[in-house]
Design a protein around this motif. Structure first.
Motif, PDB file in Angstrom:
ATOM      1  N   CYS A 145       0.861  -1.190   0.000  1.00  0.00           N
ATOM      2  CA  CYS A 145       0.000   0.000   0.000  1.00  0.00           C
ATOM      3  C   CYS A 145       0.899   1.242   0.000  1.00  0.00           C
ATOM      4  CB  CYS A 145      -0.835  -0.052   1.281  1.00  0.00           C
ATOM      5  SG  CYS A 145      -1.902   1.365   1.554  1.00  0.00           S
ATOM      6  N   CYS A 147       1.123   3.271   2.193  1.00  0.00           N
ATOM      7  CA  CYS A 147       1.629   3.497   3.557  1.00  0.00           C
ATOM      8  C   CYS A 147       2.760   2.533   3.918  1.00  0.00           C
ATOM      9  CB  CYS A 147       0.490   3.343   4.561  1.00  0.00           C
ATOM     10  SG  CYS A 147      -0.068   1.638   4.735  1.00  0.00           S
ATOM     11  N   ARG A 149       2.343  -0.796   4.344  1.00  0.00           N
ATOM     12  CA  ARG A 149       1.810  -2.096   4.793  1.00  0.00           C
ATOM     13  C   ARG A 149       1.511  -2.980   3.583  1.00  0.00           C
ATOM     14  NH1 ARG A 149      -1.512   1.236   7.873  1.00  0.00           N
ATOM     15  NH2 ARG A 149      -1.079   1.239  10.095  1.00  0.00           N
ATOM     16  N   CYS A 182      -3.847  -1.408   1.797  1.00  0.00           N
ATOM     17  CA  CYS A 182      -4.008  -2.224   3.014  1.00  0.00           C
ATOM     18  C   CYS A 182      -5.465  -2.103   3.493  1.00  0.00           C
ATOM     19  CB  CYS A 182      -3.035  -1.758   4.090  1.00  0.00           C
ATOM     20  SG  CYS A 182      -3.435  -0.133   4.764  1.00  0.00           S
ATOM     21  N   HIS A 185      -6.496   1.423   4.897  1.00  0.00           N
ATOM     22  CA  HIS A 185      -6.727   2.470   3.892  1.00  0.00           C
ATOM     23  C   HIS A 185      -7.899   2.134   2.968  1.00  0.00           C
ATOM     24  CE1 HIS A 185      -2.713   4.074   5.191  1.00  0.00           C
ATOM     25  NE2 HIS A 185      -3.570   5.076   5.320  1.00  0.00           N
TER      26      HIS A 185
HETATM   27 ZN   LIG Z   1      -2.189   1.531   3.802  1.00  0.00          ZN
END
Ligand SMILES: [Zn+2]
Ligand SMILES: Nc1ncnc2c1ncn2[C@@H]1O[C@H](COP(=O)(O)OP(=O)(O)O)[C@@H](O)[C@H]1O
Ligand SMILES: Cc1cn([C@H]2C[C@H](O)[C@@H](COP(=O)(O)O)O2)c(=O)[nH]c1=O
Length: 192
Positions: A145, A147, A149, A182, A185
């Protein structure tokens, strides 16, 4: 003893790339792999498996009405098949997943299936449901993702980039329509 494998992931995780790499491995050992992909997925032209990194190879097409055991039995009678590689296996029907277990158990040919586990609503596809239930080996391929993850969900976006909550399960598309994220999100995108 041959086995059935289900390689699953979100989109853009390298499933097609891994499939094409396996095909290359079989061929360089003088063996004959057979590749199938879904007729409905015409993003790269019908009858081709293409990865986003540029590799591609010709493939047999499957439709929901095909008997894959009968087709592979015929092919194997003409030319020994060493391995079956299925891309977009989320689009297989329950009956076709069963037919592929017969290819493994009766013809003793390994079947490697590559596809999505769940759709943009987080629901299983039919093919994935029965592969999760019946495959000998489940292998998760990972992508990330924004982010950092692991991305295990896929968002379907409208033209303005907003996440869509409802719609038909099947809608062919690529990075323009879908984003792998993820779970955190994914939820946030749908709440917006
Ligand atoms: Zn994420
Ligand atoms: N030019 C490139 N060079 C290296 N990797 C790339 C390139 N373009 C895309 N990728 C990577 O290829 C992967 C997507 O491969 P693909 O086999 O098409 O995925 P999937 O079948 O799971 O949707 C992603 O990890 C992406 O970052
Ligand atoms: C999430 C989701 C995807 N699809 C379609 C979109 C693509 O055509 C394929 C997956 O392609 P990949 O990059 O080879 O993984 O599936 C869909 O129809 N419905 C969905 O919910």
């Amino acid at each position: 003893m041959a086995q059935m494998y289900f390689y699953y992931s979100a989109m853009n995780a390298g499933k097609s790339t891994t499939l094409l790499q396996s095909s290359f491995n079989y061929r360089e050992r003088g063996m004959t792999p057979v590749i199938f992909t879904a007729a409905i997925d015409d993003r790269y032209g019908k009858g081709m498996v293409s990865s986003r990194i540029g590799l591609q190879e010709e493939a047999e097409l499957f439709n929901a009405s095909d008997d894959l055991y009968a087709r592979l039995q015929d092919m194997n009678a003409t030319q020994k098949v060493d391995c079956v590689l299925i891309d977009e296996c989320q689009f297989l029907t329950k009956e076709q997943v069963y037919q592929l277990t017969e290819v493994v158990d009766k013809l003793n040919i390994p079947v490697l299936c590559y596809g999505l586990r769940s759709d943009f609503r987080g629901e299983l596809f039919a093919g994935s449901r029965y592969l999760l239930a019946w495959a000998d080996k489940l292998v998760e391929l990972k992508t990330i993702c924004h982010c950092g993850r692991k991305a295990n969900m896929v968002i379907r976006q409208d033209a303005s980039g907003k996440a869509i909550a409802d719609g038909d399960q099947v809608e062919i598309g690529g990075n323009d329509r879908y984003v792998s994220v993820c779970r955190k999100h994914y939820k946030e995108a749908l709440e917006r």
